[in-house]
Write an enzyme that holds these catalytic residues in place. Sequence first.
Site, PDB file in Angstrom:
ATOM      1  N   GLU A 163       0.862  -1.179   0.000  1.00 18.06           N
ATOM      2  CA  GLU A 163       0.000   0.000   0.000  1.00 18.06           C
ATOM      3  C   GLU A 163       0.898   1.228   0.000  1.00 18.06           C
ATOM      4  OE1 GLU A 163      -3.024   0.146   3.082  1.00 18.06           O
ATOM      5  OE2 GLU A 163      -2.679   2.291   3.351  1.00 18.06           O
ATOM      6  N   GLU A 168      -2.331  11.571   3.845  1.00 23.59           N
ATOM      7  CA  GLU A 168      -3.315  11.284   4.882  1.00 23.59           C
ATOM      8  C   GLU A 168      -3.323  12.421   5.885  1.00 23.59           C
ATOM      9  OE1 GLU A 168      -4.183   7.032   6.276  1.00 23.59           O
ATOM     10  OE2 GLU A 168      -2.046   7.010   5.812  1.00 23.59           O
TER      11      GLU A 168
END
Length: 286
Positions: A163, A168
Amino acid sequence: MKYRPFIYSLSLFSIAFVACQSVTNHQETAPKGNKDSTKNYEFTAQPVWADEFDNPGLPDTSKWSYDVGSQHNGWGNQELQYYTEADPKNVEVKDGHLYIHALPEQKEGLDYTSARLVSKGKGDFLYGRFEVRAKVPAGKGTWPAVWMLPTDWTYGGWPNSGEIDILEHVGYDPDVVHISVHTKDYHHSIGTQKTAFRKIENAREQFHLYRIDWTPDYIKGFVDDQELFSFANEGSGFKAWPFDQKFHWLINLAVGGFWGGAEGVDREAFPATFTVDYVRVYDLVK
C-alpha cells in the site's frame, strides 16, 4: 491487520510512535540493500494520465469507479461512514475541483455518508510520478486520504501486496500531513510501518502539492516539492518490496475509525469537505 476486501489499512496507530517536529518532518526509512536509492530517475514532462476535474457534474466514469458500503460489510477500520455510489450529495465536480462531502445523515445503520473513488481498471500504473493537489477538511473525526492499492494483489492480501499513502490527514491533528508505505515486513500491525509527517499550518485553508516518485529502487514522498519520505528497495523480495506490480488510485473522506476517531468525532464539524484540484501521473523514463 487481517486482510479485508474494502478498507485495508491506511496509517493507523503507528503514527503515535513518532514524535512530531513543529516545522520540519520525521521519517522512518527502510535500510538500504543492494538497490541504488540515490539514482536519479527522470519522468515524462507531460502527464500520461490525469484528471483536472474541469467538467462539472459527477466524476469522469472513464477514470473513476466507487467503493460502496460500510463497516457493516465486515470492512475496514471501524469507520462511521457509508460510502455511496455517484451520489451528488457526496461527490461532485465543479469550479475545476473535485469535492467529496461527508454528511451527517443516516444510511444503512451508519450516521454519516461519504464517497470513495477508485481508478482500478481505468488507471493502473507500474512506477511513475504521482501528484495530487488538495486541501484537507477541518473538523475532529475527519480522515481524508489519497492513496494507492495493488490492482492484482500479486503477493496475496494486505499487507503482503503493499500500500502507498500519498496523503493522509486526521482532523484532530489539523496541521499535520502524512506519507507512508505498508508491506509484509513493514506495517503498523507489527510496529514497523514506514511513515513520515510534516506540519503545515494552512493545510485546511490552502491547496498543497503531495507527490510520490515510485521507481524500481525507491519510493520517495514530497510535500510542495520538498522531500519528506524515502523508502528503499532492499532487494530482499516481496515481503519488503511488493512494489513491482500495478497499483491504482483511491481518494476518500472517512469519518472516525481507529485513527481518524482516536480523539472522538465532532458532529458539529459536519458536513465536511475534502477538495482536490487535480491528480496527475507522469511515466518513468527508463
